[in-house]
Design a protein around this motif. Structure first.
Motif, mmCIF file in Angstrom:
data_model
loop_
_atom_site.group_PDB
_atom_site.id
_atom_site.type_symbol
_atom_site.label_atom_id
_atom_site.label_comp_id
_atom_site.label_asym_id
_atom_site.label_seq_id
_atom_site.Cartn_x
_atom_site.Cartn_y
_atom_site.Cartn_z
ATOM 1 N N GLN A 118 -3.237 -6.401 -8.118
ATOM 2 C CA GLN A 118 -2.379 -5.229 -7.937
ATOM 3 C C GLN A 118 -2.750 -4.080 -8.863
ATOM 4 N N TYR A 119 -3.193 -4.417 -10.084
ATOM 5 C CA TYR A 119 -3.516 -3.393 -11.074
ATOM 6 C C TYR A 119 -4.872 -3.720 -11.712
ATOM 7 N N GLY A 185 11.450 -2.866 -12.142
ATOM 8 C CA GLY A 185 11.047 -1.497 -11.855
ATOM 9 C C GLY A 185 10.346 -0.847 -13.025
ATOM 10 N N ASN A 186 10.173 0.465 -12.924
ATOM 11 C CA ASN A 186 9.438 1.196 -13.965
ATOM 12 C C ASN A 186 10.240 2.358 -14.533
ATOM 13 N N SER A 248 2.018 -3.173 -16.347
ATOM 14 C CA SER A 248 2.217 -3.001 -14.903
ATOM 15 C C SER A 248 3.253 -1.912 -14.622
ATOM 16 N N LYS A 249 4.274 -1.843 -15.468
ATOM 17 C CA LYS A 249 5.280 -0.791 -15.299
ATOM 18 C C LYS A 249 4.675 0.589 -15.572
ATOM 19 N N SER A 251 1.623 1.399 -15.197
ATOM 20 C CA SER A 251 0.643 1.710 -14.144
ATOM 21 C C SER A 251 1.313 2.288 -12.904
ATOM 22 N N LYS A 252 2.594 2.058 -12.751
ATOM 23 C CA LYS A 252 3.318 2.571 -11.599
ATOM 24 C C LYS A 252 3.715 4.025 -11.769
ATOM 25 N N LYS A 253 3.635 4.509 -12.989
ATOM 26 C CA LYS A 253 4.071 5.880 -13.276
ATOM 27 C C LYS A 253 3.166 6.908 -12.607
#
Length: 253
Positions: A118-119, A185-186, A248-249, A251-253
């Motif tokens: 995923q990342y 979530g992020n 991972s959080k 990376s979602k930004k």
């Protein structure tokens, strides 16, 4: 207060000492059968290599078509069982610790592969962050910049217990209701929680270093080297997983 790590608590170490004290005074005790710092370090390296080897196998298999969910879940369950057994029977640690490292490697390898898909690149970052944190904490402890006082232990143990309770309650609510825990979530709140958990996990390293050092000073039985190494490995695995979650959080930004 004890180290929150169940493997490095005062009760277990005190029990190990009392067993040794029960030896008749006329009995000659071989100093080679006592816990040493070098021995604990060597055991830790062995466990680390076993974990890496096991994780590498699952990593390779995942990128060759294997579903990592099953080995990761199975490794986590068996690893937990070995932890519980060792907590009650530390004298079996020379046999249980290597098994724990192998099965925990399955868990780490599977989870790492899932995050990496995923990342891309996240595993390398998490591994680097974990080793840097470990090295910094070890340096701070070795040079007495951070001293493990009773107040320090109390704060870390209380915070760790709070985290464990929060995770457990959140997991139960999410299983049986539509409740979404705030650490999912992020959001800024979620990221803040992850940072806090990482800090507490890192502080647990100081408690682990302290208990290992005390064990050496108290000349505990040789098997406690495996026990101490296993406990330290548990903390490092926790720290690594939390770094994966935080990265991972971000990376979602």
């Amino acid at each position: 207060m004890n180290s929150n790590n169940p493997f490095l608590n005062n009760k277990t170490f005190s029990t190990a000492v009392s067993r040794k004290d029960d030896v008749h005074q006329a009995t000659v005790i071989d100093n080679n059968q006592e816990m040493t710092l070098a021995g604990t370090i060597n055991r830790s390296l062995i466990l680390f290599l076993l974990l890496i080897a096991s994780a590498t196998v699952i990593w390779w298999a995942t990128f060759n078509g294997l579903n990592p969910i099953v080995p990761a879940f199975g490794g986590a369950i068996v690893g937990l069982i070995l932890v519980v057994i060792s907590a009650f029977k530390p004298q079996y640690s020379p046999y249980l610790a290597p098994g724990y490292a192998l099965f925990e490697g399955l868990f780490i390898g599977g989870v790492s592969a899932i995050f990496e898909v995923q990342y891309p690149g996240i595993v390398t970052q998490a591994v680097g962050a974990t080793f840097v944190t470990f090295a910094v904490c070890l340096g701070l402890y070795k040079y007495k910049i951070v001293k493990v006082t009773e107040q320090f232990k109390s704060v870390v143990v209380a915070a760790t217990c709070a985290i464990a309770t929060y995770y457990l309650i959140s997991w139960l609510f999410s299983m049986f209701t539509s409740f979404t825990p705030v650490h999912y979530g992020n959001s800024m709140m979620s990221i803040g929680i992850s940072v806090f958990v990482i800090v507490i996990a890192a502080l647990n390293l100081f408690l682990d270093f302290d208990r290992i050092e005390k064990g050496v000073e108290q000349k505990m039985p040789k098997f406690m080297e495996w026990y101490g190494a296993m406990g330290l490995m548990i903390t490092l695995v926790w720290l690594y997983i939390e770094f994966l979650r935080l990265l991972s959080k971000l990376s979602k930004k």
